[in-house]
Design an enzyme around this catalytic site. Structure first.
Site, PDB file in Angstrom:
ATOM      1  N   SER A 269       0.801  -1.008  -0.318  1.00 39.31           N
ATOM      2  CA  SER A 269       0.483  -0.031  -0.178  1.00 39.31           C
ATOM      3  C   SER A 269       1.150   1.478   0.052  1.00 39.31           C
ATOM      4  O   SER A 269       1.839   0.913   0.256  1.00 39.31           O
ATOM      5  CB  SER A 269      -1.075  -0.390   1.193  1.00 39.31           C
ATOM      6  OG  SER A 269      -1.215  -1.056   1.390  1.00 39.31           O
ATOM      7  N   CYS A 271       2.390   2.947  -2.637  1.00 37.33           N
ATOM      8  CA  CYS A 271       4.089   2.681  -3.031  1.00 37.33           C
ATOM      9  C   CYS A 271       3.486   2.470  -4.473  1.00 37.33           C
ATOM     10  O   CYS A 271       4.604   2.078  -5.135  1.00 37.33           O
ATOM     11  CB  CYS A 271       4.703   1.374  -2.721  1.00 37.33           C
ATOM     12  SG  CYS A 271       5.470   1.085  -0.952  1.00 37.33           S
ATOM     13  N   LYS A 273       0.763   2.051  -6.768  1.00 33.52           N
ATOM     14  CA  LYS A 273       0.578   0.798  -7.206  1.00 33.52           C
ATOM     15  C   LYS A 273      -0.708   1.702  -8.024  1.00 33.52           C
ATOM     16  O   LYS A 273      -0.918   1.812  -9.959  1.00 33.52           O
ATOM     17  CB  LYS A 273      -0.227   0.320  -6.266  1.00 33.52           C
ATOM     18  CG  LYS A 273      -0.963  -1.798  -6.614  1.00 33.52           C
ATOM     19  CD  LYS A 273      -1.335  -2.148  -5.925  1.00 33.52           C
ATOM     20  CE  LYS A 273      -3.092  -3.351  -6.310  1.00 33.52           C
ATOM     21  NZ  LYS A 273      -3.086  -3.415  -4.862  1.00 33.52           N
ATOM     22  N   SER A 275      -1.170   4.496  -9.276  1.00 30.75           N
ATOM     23  CA  SER A 275      -0.126   5.631 -10.620  1.00 30.75           C
ATOM     24  C   SER A 275       0.620   5.024 -11.306  1.00 30.75           C
ATOM     25  O   SER A 275       0.463   5.609 -12.102  1.00 30.75           O
ATOM     26  CB  SER A 275       0.777   6.177  -9.572  1.00 30.75           C
ATOM     27  OG  SER A 275       1.525   6.101  -8.710  1.00 30.75           O
ATOM     28  N   ASP A 288      -6.065  -2.258  -7.988  1.00 32.97           N
ATOM     29  CA  ASP A 288      -5.893  -3.058  -5.916  1.00 32.97           C
ATOM     30  C   ASP A 288      -5.956  -4.463  -6.690  1.00 32.97           C
ATOM     31  O   ASP A 288      -5.665  -5.285  -5.930  1.00 32.97           O
ATOM     32  CB  ASP A 288      -7.069  -2.099  -5.097  1.00 32.97           C
ATOM     33  CG  ASP A 288      -6.660  -2.716  -4.131  1.00 32.97           C
ATOM     34  OD1 ASP A 288      -5.458  -2.466  -4.076  1.00 32.97           O
ATOM     35  OD2 ASP A 288      -7.692  -2.589  -3.203  1.00 32.97           O
ATOM     36  N   ARG A 417       9.212  -0.733  -1.620  1.00 31.89           N
ATOM     37  CA  ARG A 417       9.818   0.590  -1.369  1.00 31.89           C
ATOM     38  C   ARG A 417      10.918   0.465  -0.417  1.00 31.89           C
ATOM     39  O   ARG A 417      11.382   0.733   0.496  1.00 31.89           O
ATOM     40  CB  ARG A 417       8.785   1.305  -0.375  1.00 31.89           C
ATOM     41  CG  ARG A 417       9.031   3.172   0.134  1.00 31.89           C
ATOM     42  CD  ARG A 417       7.790   3.100   0.833  1.00 31.89           C
ATOM     43  NE  ARG A 417       6.615   4.016   0.391  1.00 31.89           N
ATOM     44  CZ  ARG A 417       6.620   5.231  -0.131  1.00 31.89           C
ATOM     45  NH1 ARG A 417       7.333   5.970   0.797  1.00 31.89           N
ATOM     46  NH2 ARG A 417       5.715   5.282  -0.885  1.00 31.89           N
TER      47      ARG A 417
END
Ligand code: SPV
Ligand code: MN
Length: 621
Positions: A269, A271, A273, A275, A288, A417
């Protein structure tokens, strides 16, 4: 049906009866009589019934209208701003065991506790009963889902995020194969926020494919069809040999080439995704959750379980995320949550403009300098503030969004990340090595989970660890098997958008477009790559050309070297951390342990061969 007519009137009963499903009747009767709402409203797929939930959310104060047409704002309580992992438990029948990382509770004990807490929890409130479909309707992917809740915000969110399922339930012909979710906000204060956050519970009962969730409102806890259904579906997928993943689905369309290539991507979450799935010029299927099944043609196919986005709004600005920014600033049905409301205008962190020093936020009336009860400054909008929109409203929505067959998956991306270890993009050596890469994801923690520090490196296999309801060993074994049964398994890549040097990011946010287009080219055998101990990395000339073509930017060789050097010691340290996690797990397949060993050996060999700790990409032969 044994429910008082003053609570469930004839019209609502008729809607229930029309579904013609004894299990639905049994469940509704059971929880109405247990939760004791003063009124039950049954909602169908009709526009009129969707309007009912929309209006109710505003009428009862769970949402407020903003100035722009269709926009509303919802606040969760100050202590209910993220997923509550501590109180989220898989109910475990006697004799069953799960991995250490998965929080469990004895099933009988958990049921006794939560059923006790549900007794009378909806007194004086209205229960909404609504039918949905996870995945496209009339599809082998589809899973029907029944939601009962006393929150109109939950239903309004689900109406935007999921496909309607009243008809799907009718088509079940009485079958009891569906998920069900019972939610209650519990007692609320004058701001309509849960009073008893300390009694928040999210209990998953895989035996009955149901979830109980109470004393919460934040959608990651309350919206049954989101992370709660993900947990149930992971249980189901692992019994039925398909994959249920915390993944986006996107279509990559490189400029000047007349084709589209679908990728799925798992990122922890917050990190990057959403975008990634919303990179300009590409199409989005989902951001998601994906169900992925083998097709008869030996290729895997994916559908988006959802039809909307519940996205993080912080950092959405016209430069970094132009598509999302545009969709958030134009009239449409849209729920903002936990942003700052200044006279009907929403503001959020790093939106590309100054935020006023006064307004209403998740803490109530807010002005700069306001502190919480621990003396910490309260930020104007929460870091985990979100927006809820429908995908089909977006210009970049993929045409196969609702295709019951799904889209063919050519590549899978695992993002983490990590500030100091992994290069921006790497292709795995094989499917099995890719499964190993996915299961090695580490990420620095973010604000989507309450009550834990942020920025701490945490191991998060496939970005799915927080949702697993089967032992990690079973999950990994099924992953390995899944690719082996395909004639053409997706290529697997890892990405890392967060590399830093001297505290500064080495990449711009938009650079992800280059990595994505490079991956797409690899699927079509258009780029050569350099083989390193951790997988294939891009060649400098290809990236230079892509940066030039996409951003008209000179990508220097120095930047390339800094970003794509293989940092042996750092990578070995990661292997040690990973080994420690997997050693504790029972039943991990031997091939997986072999991959860990082989990865380490390759790194050690390279270190000896090149006699250094950091190897430049051009040095690999
Ligand atoms: C995530 O945290 O992964 C999300 C938002 O997608 S939540 O609904 O909280 O799970
Ligand atoms: Mn998510």
């Amino acid at each position: 049906m044994n429910i008082d007519k003053n609570i469930l009137d004839e019209a609502n009963l008729a809607k229930l009866e029309a579904v013609n499903n004894p299990k639905v009747m049994e469940i509704v009767e059971k929880y109405v009589n247990l939760c004791k709402p003063s009124k039950v409203t049954v909602l169908t797929d009709s526009e009129e019934d969707m309007q009912y939930a929309r209006d109710l959310a505003v009428k009862n104060g769970e949402e407020k209208k903003l100035s722009t047409e269709g926009h509303t704002i919802h606040f969760d309580g100050i202590n209910d701003q993220g997923r509550d992992l501590e109180n989220t438990r898989v109910l475990l029948p006697p004799g069953k065991k799960l991995s250490k990382a998965i929080k469990t509770l004895d099933r009988e004990e958990g049921l006794k506790e939560v059923l006790g807490m549900l007794d009378g929890i909806m007194e004086g409130r209205e229960m909404l009963v609504k039918f949905y479909c996870l995945g496209p309707e009339n599809s082998k992917f589809a899973i029907p889902a029944l939601q009962m809740t006393d929150s109109s915000y939950v239903v309004h969110s689900e109406d935007m995020l999921y496909r309607q399922g009243y008809n799907q339930f009718k088509n079940l012909n009485g079958s009891g194969e569906f998920f069900h979710f019972i939610h209650s906000s519990g007692e609320v204060d004058e701001r309509k926020n849960t009073k008893n956050v300390d009694k928040r519970r999210v209990y998953m009962d895989l035996e009955e494919e149901r979830v109980f969730t109470i004393n919460n409102q934040y959608a990651g806890n309350s919206v049954g069809l989101k992370k709660l259904s993900l947990r149930l579906a992971i249980g189901k997928a692992n019994k039925e040999d398909w994959l249920c993943e915390h993944m986006f689905i996107m279509g990559v369309k490189p400029e000047g080439k007349d084709r589209i290539t679908y990728f799925t991507g798992a990122f922890p979450s917050a990190c990057g995704k959403t975008s990634t799935a919303m990179i300009p010029g590409q199409t989005i299927v989902g951001d998601d959750i994906a169900y992925i099944r083998p097709g008869e043609d030996g290729i895997s196919y994916a559908v988006n379980v959802e039809q909307g986005i519940f996205g993080i709004i912080a950092d959405v600005n016209p430069t970094d995320d132009p598509l999302i920014y545009k969709s958030l600033t134009t009239p449409r049905e849209l729920i903002f949550s936990n942003v700052l409301d200044v006279d009907g205008t929403p503001y959020w962190l790093n939106m590309g403009q100054d935020i006023p020093s006064k307004g209403e936020n998740f803490s109530g009336d807010w002005e700069e300098g306001k502190q919480d009860d621990k003396g910490n400054a309260i930020s104007p909008a929460h870091k985990n503030a979100r927006y809820t929109i429908r995908i089909n409203e977006l210009d970049n929505a993929d045409e196969h969004l609702d295709n019951p067959e799904g889209v063919p998956v050519s590549g899978m991306i695992y993002g983490g990340r990590d500030s100091d270890t992994s290069p921006p993009v790497v292709q795995s050596l094989s499917w099995a090595h890719g499964v190993f890469i996915g299961s090695a994801i580490e990420s620095e923690t973010t604000a989507t989970v309450v009550g834990r520090p942020t920025g701490v490196r945490k191991h998060n296999p496939m970005s799915n660890i927080e949702f697993l309801t089967v032992p990690l060993a079973t999950y990994i074994e099924n992953h390995l098997k899944f690719g082996e049964t395909l004639d053409k398994p997706p290529l697997i890549f890892s990405t890392n958008y967060f590399l830093k040097e001297d505290g500064k990011f080495l990449n711009e946010k938009v650079d992800k477009k280059v990595w994505v287009v490079w991956m797409e080219g690899r699927v079509h055998n258009e780029y050569e790559a350099i083989e390193t101990p951790i997988g294939h990395i891009p060649k400098y000339d290809d990236l230079k050309a892509l940066f030039k073509q996409i951003f008209d930017r000179e990508y220097t060789e120095d930047e390339y070297k800094q970003q794509f050097s293989i940092k042996i010691d750092k990578l070995l340290e990661r292997m040690d951390r990973m080994e420690a996690t997997y050693k504790e797990e029972e039943g991990i397949p031997q091939v997986f342990h072999d991959h860990i060993q082989q990865q380490k050996e390759r790194l050690v060999e390279a270190k000896e061969k090149y006699d250094k700790d950091v190897i430049l990409p051009g040095e690999f032969e």
